[in-house]
Structure formats: C-alpha cells, structure tokens
Design a protein around this motif. Sequence first.
Motif, short mmCIF file in Angstrom:
data_model
loop_
_atom_site.label_atom_id
_atom_site.label_comp_id
_atom_site.label_asym_id
_atom_site.label_seq_id
_atom_site.Cartn_x
_atom_site.Cartn_y
_atom_site.Cartn_z
N SER A 1 0.76 -1.06 0.00
CA SER A 1 0.27 0.07 0.02
C SER A 1 0.63 1.26 0.06
CB SER A 1 -0.93 0.00 1.26
OG SER A 1 -0.18 0.02 2.52
N ASP A 2 2.00 1.27 0.36
CA ASP A 2 2.91 2.37 0.74
C ASP A 2 4.20 2.00 -0.21
OD1 ASP A 2 3.85 4.76 1.24
OD2 ASP A 2 5.07 4.14 3.03
N ILE A 3 4.00 1.51 -1.39
CA ILE A 3 4.96 0.82 -2.23
C ILE A 3 5.89 2.09 -2.77
CG2 ILE A 3 3.81 1.41 -4.79
CD1 ILE A 3 4.74 -1.47 -5.11
N SER A 4 5.34 3.37 -2.63
CA SER A 4 6.24 4.68 -3.00
C SER A 4 7.28 4.79 -1.93
CB SER A 4 5.26 5.71 -3.21
OG SER A 4 4.77 6.24 -2.10
N GLY A 5 7.11 4.27 -0.70
CA GLY A 5 8.28 4.56 0.06
C GLY A 5 9.18 3.69 -0.16
N HIS A 6 9.32 2.64 -0.95
CA HIS A 6 10.63 1.95 -1.32
C HIS A 6 11.36 2.26 -2.46
CE1 HIS A 6 8.87 -1.90 0.67
NE2 HIS A 6 7.65 -1.36 0.41
N LYS A 7 12.48 1.75 -2.57
CA LYS A 7 13.82 2.25 -3.54
C LYS A 7 13.48 1.30 -4.66
CE LYS A 7 16.94 4.03 -0.10
NZ LYS A 7 18.31 3.89 0.32
N LEU A 8 13.55 2.01 -5.85
CA LEU A 8 13.77 1.27 -7.01
C LEU A 8 15.07 1.61 -7.68
CD1 LEU A 8 11.89 0.41 -9.54
CD2 LEU A 8 12.20 2.73 -10.56
N GLU B 1 2.71 -0.62 -10.71
CA GLU B 1 2.73 -1.51 -11.92
C GLU B 1 3.74 -2.58 -11.99
OE1 GLU B 1 3.40 0.11 -16.30
OE2 GLU B 1 1.50 -0.39 -16.26
N LYS B 2 5.03 -2.07 -11.47
CA LYS B 2 6.07 -3.29 -11.64
C LYS B 2 6.85 -3.31 -10.15
CE LYS B 2 7.18 -2.38 -16.47
NZ LYS B 2 8.20 -1.97 -17.32
N PRO B 3 5.91 -3.84 -9.43
CA PRO B 3 6.78 -4.07 -7.85
C PRO B 3 8.00 -4.87 -7.90
CG PRO B 3 4.70 -5.61 -8.21
CD PRO B 3 4.71 -4.49 -9.39
#
Length: 237
Positions: free
Chosen positions: A25-32, A45-47
Amino acid sequence: MGGCHSYTSTTDAKSAPPTSQADFSDISGHKLKNNNSKVAPSLEEKPYLLNDYVSEHIGHMDMRMLSALPMGFDRAEWIASNTVAFFKNISLLCGALSEYCTCKTCPTINGPGNMVYSWMDEHGRKVKCSAPLYTDYALSYIQELLTDEAVFPTRTGTPFPNGYTFMVQKVFLFLFRTLAHLYWVHFRDVVRLDMHPHLNTLLIHLVTFSREFGLLEPAETAPLDDLISALMEFNGV
C-alpha cells in the motif's frame, strides 16, 4: 542426460528479506533500482523492480559459469540437461502458485504491459485462453517433448534430431512467458509466499543460459528488459 540444477539454498544474506506479508500500500516509500525520478504509479505497476525485491536471489552463483558449456561436454547434451532442469523448477513454481492463478483471476494470460499471449492450436491458429490453461498446454507440450526419445535421447550415442535447436527455442519461449506472467500478475503473491528469490534466480539463469546458446529472441524478452538488467547488475552478470 546430465544432472539438473536445483535452487534450494537460503536467501542471499547480504540483503535483509522483506516480510512474507508484504505491504504494497505504501509502495512509493520503497527504493527502485536505478531510480530516475520514477513516480509511484510505475512502482505499483512493476513491484518486481523494487530494490528490496530485485536484490533477492538464491545463494551465490556465477550464472555465466553455470550456463557455459563445460569443456569436453556435448553442446546438445548440455542444452538438454539444462532444459530439463528449467522445466522441473518452473513447473514446481507454477504448482506452488496454482491457487492464485485461476480461470477467474486470469481469464487471459498477460505479460508485462498487459500484453496477451495466445496459444497456437494444431491448425496454426492463435487461441486466447486463460493463464492456467495456457500454462497447462505449455508444460504438457514440454513434458511430451522431454520424454520423447526421438527428440531428447537418453541413450549414449543416440544423435539429437535435425531441428533440435528450434524445438528447444520453443520450449524456452513457453518457459519465459510463464515466468513473465508470474512477474506481471502474481508477483505480490510470490512475495507473500517469500518465493521471489527463487523466481529471480530462475529468470536470470534462464536468460543467461538462453543468451549463451541463442535460445530466446531479444524481442521476446524485451518486456522484462528493465528487470533483467537490474537482476544482472545484482548478480554481476
């Protein structure tokens, strides 16, 4: 044919694994990985591109060395041995996720970018089918090939048939599409089961081996090129 590879080691200790009950739910807090100002929707879209997950794999394996033809080993025999190994490992993975991939959840088999894969019937016509049905068709087709002595001979001195490489390329195409569907549609399920290290290891090994022996067209793997590049960087390929 030769022995099979099996991915049963523990997760690479250099990265702390995410919890099995992953919260997306808070996927924007992870690093890409290689984050170039990516916005949250692309992460959602691409976890599988999240740094926490793309860094996870099984053990410490040199994929190029694992894929390269051993000195003195027959090329066709080596390809056959590895084809059997990939089939067994991917079949096990699909079986473990079968309760999530159903005709209801996956009425079509989608890959990255919501591309739809179609099955080719005996008359050469494209047929759209559910993901579990496509997977069943694909794995049954591969199983039939692998157990056909005229295609994959197991007796010493028996030659491999003409067109052998083409048939192996078809097998690798089906295996890659199966993995692509798991990443695109079921990656959250994979993470919840803590199976993403196995999935990552299978993909990077499959791609590395296919590049070594020309078994997958670049156009076919292109939809997962971003993930493949990230996995190769983490694996030093």
